[in-house]
Design an enzyme around this catalytic site. Structure first.
Site, short mmCIF file in Angstrom:
data_model
loop_
_atom_site.label_atom_id
_atom_site.label_comp_id
_atom_site.label_asym_id
_atom_site.label_seq_id
_atom_site.Cartn_x
_atom_site.Cartn_y
_atom_site.Cartn_z
N CYS A 2 26.73 -28.64 81.80
CA CYS A 2 27.23 -27.34 82.23
C CYS A 2 27.02 -27.21 83.74
CB CYS A 2 26.54 -26.17 81.54
SG CYS A 2 26.67 -26.18 79.76
N ARG A 27 30.38 -31.94 85.08
CA ARG A 27 29.22 -31.62 84.24
C ARG A 27 29.63 -31.14 82.84
NH1 ARG A 27 24.59 -31.22 87.19
NH2 ARG A 27 23.60 -30.01 85.57
N TRP A 75 29.58 -27.61 78.80
CA TRP A 75 29.57 -28.75 77.89
C TRP A 75 28.84 -28.25 76.66
CZ3 TRP A 75 25.92 -32.12 75.65
CH2 TRP A 75 26.46 -33.30 75.13
N ASN A 101 22.65 -23.11 81.82
CA ASN A 101 22.76 -24.54 81.58
C ASN A 101 21.46 -24.97 80.94
OD1 ASN A 101 23.10 -27.34 81.75
ND2 ASN A 101 22.42 -27.40 83.88
N GLY A 102 21.52 -25.58 79.76
CA GLY A 102 20.28 -26.00 79.08
C GLY A 102 20.33 -25.60 77.63
N GLU A 487 28.20 -53.31 79.52
CA GLU A 487 28.72 -52.32 80.45
C GLU A 487 30.25 -52.29 80.44
OE1 GLU A 487 27.66 -49.87 81.88
OE2 GLU A 487 28.91 -49.47 83.61
N LYS A 491 32.49 -49.03 79.45
CA LYS A 491 33.52 -48.44 80.33
C LYS A 491 34.81 -48.24 79.55
CE LYS A 491 31.58 -47.31 82.83
NZ LYS A 491 30.22 -47.36 83.19
N GLU A 494 34.54 -45.37 76.85
CA GLU A 494 34.42 -43.97 77.27
C GLU A 494 35.68 -43.41 77.92
OE1 GLU A 494 31.20 -43.28 80.04
OE2 GLU A 494 31.57 -45.18 81.03
N HIS A 510 26.97 -65.08 64.69
CA HIS A 510 26.08 -64.52 63.67
C HIS A 510 26.65 -63.24 63.08
CE1 HIS A 510 23.07 -67.51 64.62
NE2 HIS A 510 23.28 -67.24 65.91
N LYS A 609 29.05 -35.62 83.08
CA LYS A 609 28.48 -36.53 84.06
C LYS A 609 26.96 -36.48 84.06
CE LYS A 609 28.84 -39.43 87.44
NZ LYS A 609 29.13 -40.79 87.02
C1 F6R Z 1 28.55 -44.26 81.55
C2 F6R Z 1 27.68 -43.23 82.06
C3 F6R Z 1 26.53 -42.82 81.24
C4 F6R Z 1 25.30 -42.62 82.14
C5 F6R Z 1 24.14 -42.03 81.33
C6 F6R Z 1 22.88 -41.89 82.16
O1 F6R Z 1 29.59 -44.55 82.44
O2 F6R Z 1 27.90 -42.71 83.12
O3 F6R Z 1 26.25 -43.73 80.23
O4 F6R Z 1 24.94 -43.84 82.70
O5 F6R Z 1 24.52 -40.78 80.82
O6 F6R Z 1 23.10 -41.05 83.24
P1 F6R Z 1 22.16 -41.08 84.51
O7 F6R Z 1 22.29 -42.41 85.15
O8 F6R Z 1 22.67 -39.97 85.38
O9 F6R Z 1 20.76 -40.84 84.02
#
Ligand code: F6R
Length: 614
Positions: A2, A27, A75, A101-102, A487, A491, A494, A510, A609
């Site tokens: 949020c 956010r 969010w 927010n929270g 990774e 990507k 998501e 396996h 984010k």
């Molecule tokens: C994936 C992504 C998330 C963050 C995760 C941790 O692209 O962005 O998986 O890596 O939410 O976030 P931070 O690094 O801000 O603690």
């Protein structure tokens, strides 16, 4: 998650609030809303489901006058994403409006108590409980808003950043925080609020990062006052923010994600600046100077992180073990915090987080601290909660990352982990001087090699349509490239919503090999390193089952093209730095596939984010 924005001053609040919300949309974007005290003294609350643009459409024919207001982009945690559950929330009398927010964990108990006293609720949210509680206390105890907020916050359990306005007192905003970020901007006869500084920096560079448990009393015509929940006045720590506005705009790219992928060479130069000397043969981290004894005393390193940052941690583990000979474990912060792990004062715990606000990572730090470990943070967002909770750390300095899918933060994190491992290895004498110098030198060459890797963009853009119809994809890698396989898969998942798995290439036989057929694209990171020949065998195993292979190979490679359907060529580097180069085509692949599928790359569904809830 949020996003919170606030304004009080002599300008029209609405445009400032909307612009701020757009900056904070990363956010969360389940709904957006705004509350303003109009020129005629009404407290107007407008909200809409979905993105901020829906809110502005909704407000087209509404009274958006007024010079004080608060706004929110949500969010969803409690209550489905809908206009009804969107913030701001009114109190029963419509005198107060709140944004939050929270999570208020004991909201259900408080709600039951208030309902028993006749308070009626309009939403399913935990947030409405808070504003109703504040109003109830104001009336019952005949207290001014700020004191009622103090009393209410004593009763709630959970995390919050809040802002409240009262239509009877349009010269004031009350804001408070606990475990969720909140920044107050100080202008000339005006104040701003933001979950981070991005909604504020157009207007002022003077900010106060509110500390946990503190309340900001923002009154027009007076100095900003910060008090504790108990009402004790706190020292005002005004900081100057240094964020370039251009850094948070798209700079000609179609999406932030693409901009951030292309920024990586420059970001890594910034990350290494002042840390690697101009001759390119020595790394210094200030944390290593200030906390040498604590860092060298590590009998074990435990890395805590989530998501992409966790993947960077897996690369860090290999660096710390092979270069420094320090045992290292990598933990999902969300698991670590709840499983009573063994942590001792001989451990160094490294917390990795782009946002510096991830709730699970913060809680893991807290737990490790209580058990006496020394905490080192690797973060991007300056002044965020994690760097403030650690004993020391190193910022990755890659600039604001706006695209929800992390790109430049990942390579920044791996770069800082590499520099830290090199510092420790040199001090512990677990690395020869020649190898140390070779590695430092090579690290300084990475930005140029990234520029070369970015030239694969056109090829990948052409390849992307082939993969848009895939339902599943497999990413394979070994050694340092295994975390990269994870990774790459993350990507793709998501932003394109295609299911993808990352696997150590040799583990495929396996189990996952059963999935392979001509319908499933397999991406193999097959750069030239110690395990190269073995990866070739793994590719052949895939081919033998009709799998379609796209391989990332080192320039000059002639073998793999015999087996792969597509080959993407990358510059050579040391094995441990390969993920820095090879992450680029994987990011581009996910990006172009998502664009071909018409997905909202910068704001993928269900994601935010900054994950400030557990
Ligand atoms: C994936 C992504 C998330 C963050 C995760 C941790 O692209 O962005 O998986 O890596 O939410 O976030 P931070 O690094 O801000 O603690």
């Amino acid at each position: 998650m949020c996003g919170i924005v606030g304004y009080i001053g002599s300008k029209k609040a609405y445009p400032i609030l909307i612009k701020g919300l757009k900056r904070l949309e990363y956010r969360g974007y389940d709904s957006a809303g705004v509350a303003m005290i109009s020129d005629s003294g009404d407290l107007n609350v407008y909200k809409a489901k979905g993105k901020v643009d829906n809110l502005t459409d909704y407000c087209n024919d509404k009274d958006v006058s007024g010079c004080v207001g608060i706004a929110h982009t949500r969010w969803a945690t409690h209550g489905e994403p809908s206009a009804r559950n969107a913030h701001p929330h009114y109190s029963s009398t419509h005198n107060l409006a709140i944004i939050h927010n929270g999570i208020i964990e004991n909201y259900a108990d408080i709600k039951t108590q208030l309902q028993a006293k006749g308070v009626e609720f309009k939403s399913d949210t935990d947030t409405e409980v808070l504003v109703q509680l504040v109003e109830y206390i104001m009336v019952k105890k005949n207290l001014p808003l700020v004191e009622a907020v103090q009393v209410a916050l004593h009763q709630v359990i959970g995390a919050y950043a809040i802002a409240i306005i009262d239509k009877r007192d349009p010269r004031q905003i009350i804001a408070a925080r606990k475990q969720s970020p909140l920044v107050v901007g100080i202008g000339k006869d005006e104040f701003f609020l933001g979950s981070d500084a991005s909604p504020i920096i157009d207007y002022t560079d003077k900010v106060v990062y509110l500390e946990d448990g503190n309340i900001a009393v923002i009154r027009l015509g007076e100095e900003l006052k910060v008090i504790s929940i108990l009402g004790e006045e706190q020292e005002l720590k005004v900081k100057t923010v240094d964020i370039d506005l251009g850094q948070i705009e798209k700079g000609g790219y179609e999406h932030f994600m693409l901009k951030e992928i292309f920024e990586q060479p420059e970001c890594l130069m910034n990350c290494m600046r002042g840390r690697i000397n101009v001759e390119g043969n020595h790394v210094t981290l200030s944390a290593m100077i200030d906390y040498r004894q604590q860092l060298l005393g590590a009998k074990r390193i435990v890395i805590v992180a989530c998501g992409t940052s966790w993947h960077a941690g897996l690369i860090g583990k290999q660096l710390f073990e092979s270069l420094c000979r320090i045992p290292c474990e990598v933990e999902y912060a969300s698991e670590f915090r709840y499983r009573n792990p063994v942590v001792t004062k001989d451990d160094v715990v490294i917390a990795i987080s782009q946002s510096g606000e991830t709730a699970d990572t913060l809680a893991a730090i807290q737990l490790a601290k209580e058990q006496g470990a020394f905490i080192f943070g690797i973060c991007n967002a300056i002044g965020s909660s994690i760097p403030r909770a650690t004993n020391t750390g190193t910022y990755i300095h890659v600039g604001p990352e706006i695209g929800v899918a992390s790109t430049k933060a990942f390579t920044g994190q791996v770069t800082v982990l590499s520099m830290l491992a090199l510092c420790l290895a040199a001090e512990r004498k677990t690395i020869s001087e020649d190898l140390y110098k070779q590695m430092v030198k090579e690290l300084t060459q990475i930005p140029d090699k990234m520029v070369q890797a970015l030239k694969t963009n056109e090829q990948i853009e052409h390849l992307a349509p082939i993969f848009t119809y895939a339902k599943n994809c497999l990413y394979l890698g070994r050694g340092y490239n295994y975390p990269l396989a994870l990774e790459g898969a993350l990507k793709l998942k998501e932003i394109s919503y295609i299911h993808a798995e990352g696997y150590p290439a040799a583990e495929m036989k396996h189990g996952p090999i059963a999935l392979i057929d001509s319908e499933m694209p397999v991406f193999v990171i097959a750069t030239r390193d110690r395990l190269y020949e073995k990866v070739i065998s793994n590719i052949q195993e895939v081919r033998a089952r009709g799998g379609r292979v796209t391989a990332l190979v080192t320039e000059g490679d002639t073998q793999i093209q015999k087996f792969a359907d597509h080959v993407i060529t990358l510059p050579d580097t040391l094995e441990c730095f390969q993920p820095l180069i090879a992450s680029i085509p994987l990011q581009l692949l996910a990006y172009h596939i998502a664009v071909c599928k018409g997905k909202d790359v910068d704001r993928p569904r269900n994601l935010a984010k900054s994950v400030t809830v557990e």
